[in-house]
Design a protein around this motif. Sequence first.
Motif, mmCIF file in Angstrom:
data_model
loop_
_atom_site.group_PDB
_atom_site.id
_atom_site.type_symbol
_atom_site.label_atom_id
_atom_site.label_comp_id
_atom_site.label_asym_id
_atom_site.label_seq_id
_atom_site.Cartn_x
_atom_site.Cartn_y
_atom_site.Cartn_z
ATOM 1 N N ILE A 33 0.850 -1.202 0.000
ATOM 2 C CA ILE A 33 0.000 0.000 0.000
ATOM 3 C C ILE A 33 0.883 1.248 0.000
ATOM 4 N N GLY A 34 0.388 2.327 -0.602
ATOM 5 C CA GLY A 34 1.073 3.626 -0.513
ATOM 6 C C GLY A 34 0.801 4.190 0.881
ATOM 7 N N GLY A 35 1.852 4.449 1.667
ATOM 8 C CA GLY A 35 1.670 4.853 3.074
ATOM 9 C C GLY A 35 0.772 6.072 3.228
ATOM 10 N N VAL A 36 0.977 7.076 2.375
ATOM 11 C CA VAL A 36 0.091 8.247 2.311
ATOM 12 C C VAL A 36 -0.401 8.299 0.868
ATOM 13 N N TYR A 96 -3.320 9.135 5.295
ATOM 14 C CA TYR A 96 -2.205 8.368 5.876
ATOM 15 C C TYR A 96 -2.810 7.126 6.528
ATOM 16 N N PHE A 97 -2.454 5.968 6.008
ATOM 17 C CA PHE A 97 -3.047 4.722 6.507
ATOM 18 C C PHE A 97 -2.393 4.300 7.812
ATOM 19 N N ASN A 98 -3.095 3.471 8.552
ATOM 20 C CA ASN A 98 -2.563 2.966 9.817
ATOM 21 C C ASN A 98 -1.618 1.794 9.519
ATOM 22 N N LEU A 99 -0.356 2.131 9.291
ATOM 23 C CA LEU A 99 0.600 1.137 8.784
ATOM 24 C C LEU A 99 0.882 0.053 9.817
ATOM 25 N N HIS A 107 5.016 9.563 -0.384
ATOM 26 C CA HIS A 107 4.364 10.750 0.191
ATOM 27 C C HIS A 107 4.406 10.751 1.715
ATOM 28 N N ALA A 108 5.138 9.817 2.266
ATOM 29 C CA ALA A 108 5.197 9.696 3.723
ATOM 30 C C ALA A 108 6.568 10.089 4.281
ATOM 31 N N ALA A 109 7.644 9.738 3.578
ATOM 32 C CA ALA A 109 8.991 9.974 4.119
ATOM 33 C C ALA A 109 9.288 11.472 4.217
ATOM 34 N N GLY A 110 9.683 11.897 5.398
ATOM 35 C CA GLY A 110 9.959 13.314 5.628
ATOM 36 C C GLY A 110 8.699 14.110 5.889
ATOM 37 N N ASN A 111 7.558 13.422 5.870
ATOM 38 C CA ASN A 111 6.264 14.074 6.046
ATOM 39 C C ASN A 111 5.609 13.604 7.345
#
Length: 421
Positions: A187-190, A197-200, A220-224
């Motif tokens: 899944i794409g994390g965000v 933003y999914f509950n990873l 879209h999640a790293a650094g965010n």
Amino acid sequence: MNFKTSLTFAKEMDNKDPLKDFRNQFIFPSFHKNKMRYFTGNSLGLQPVTTREVIGEELDDWGRFGVDGHFMSRRPWFSYHEELTSMAADIVGAKEIETVITHSLTTNIHLLMVSFYQPKGKRNKILCEKKAFPSDQYALQSQLKFHGYTKDQLIEVGPREGEHLIRHEDIISAIEENKEELALVFIGGVNYYTGQYFNLKEITEAGHKAGAFVGFDLAHAAGNVNLQLHKWKVDFAMWCSYKYLNSSPGGVSGLFVHEKHAENNSLPRFAGWWGHDKEQRFMMEDEFYPMKGAEGWQLSNAPVLGMAAHLASLKIFKEAGMFRIGEKRDLITAYLEFLLEEVNKRHQGFLEIITPKNPSERGSQLSILFKKDGKEMFNKLTESGVVADWREPNVIRIAPAPLYVSYEDCWFFADILNQHA
Ligand SMILES: Cc1ncc(COP(=O)(O)O)c(C=O)c1O
């Protein structure tokens, strides 16, 4: 926090912002007649002022040392990726052995799917989110084809009828319902479109309970958002460095493989000489012995100029710290949301924010769905110097990236909407 709609309030917020000085570490585009307000850090982050200097150092060393720069330059190119590992690992909540900066994002999706998509008998399905970023969809489809399957092996979980977001419980129940047949959850994390933003952590637990591997595209999640890949026991992940991580167009990617797989040489993998045991790499032997951990997935020697750009940016992230970045992210995103809702009230609900309201289900992106004339509004924003992102059919995505977007920028954005609604 009691937000107010005045410009004075926005300026007060900027004055109190503990990260306000970081804005000076970035170069803002200047080609427009008006001052530019940059809201597309979710697409291509701004250039840090230091990037030119760090790349320049590598060019100087290449000029000075030629091939000997592999060992004699100030940051020897032979081990260049090691300069970045610990800072990158901190950003995604990983151990150093689990992290390496290498290749590009889609390349890493394929490389890790070679290792972690291992269909056997009826356990051959992949679960992903509907409307994943196209590169992910193409990668998944082509991996299925490579193994002799079709799109029928893909279980896509989408929003319910009339909704924009994917309900967490629907992902979990889809995993449980398919537990006999699931080989991989990916899944794409965000989500790139809605900013959800999914509950990873819980997706990973559910995937493992079903007997599947679990991996995430964290572009879209790293650094965010704040990530804990090691703690959550995620099997694998990858991300790009050019969005929230400001590391040059098409910049290098990060790759994560959990420590539990660090010495598992039975995982299938596509190999290259840079993944080979570094003590023996130059013996040029025929047989491949992978390095322990994520480094064992490297194919090629590091593209030093792209890595240098990433190094410049990672140093800024280290100085700011993901905790402080996260604090500002939640505050400035909530402020921007407040301003948009105020404008919306004044103009009979002409827009809808489709990104989740709950701060733990989003990063710093807001996706605004316009009931009509979204493109005209986008053009007005562009004319006034706002850099935002248009997505068909009627959505403007904006990201108040905490390191360089100000509260005043947010106020300005909402003011343009207010003037033209
Ligand atoms: C979620 C996601 N996955 C994959 C990609 C493709 O990245 P690359 O072109 O670096 O392989 C992107 C690019 O924006 C993306 O947003």
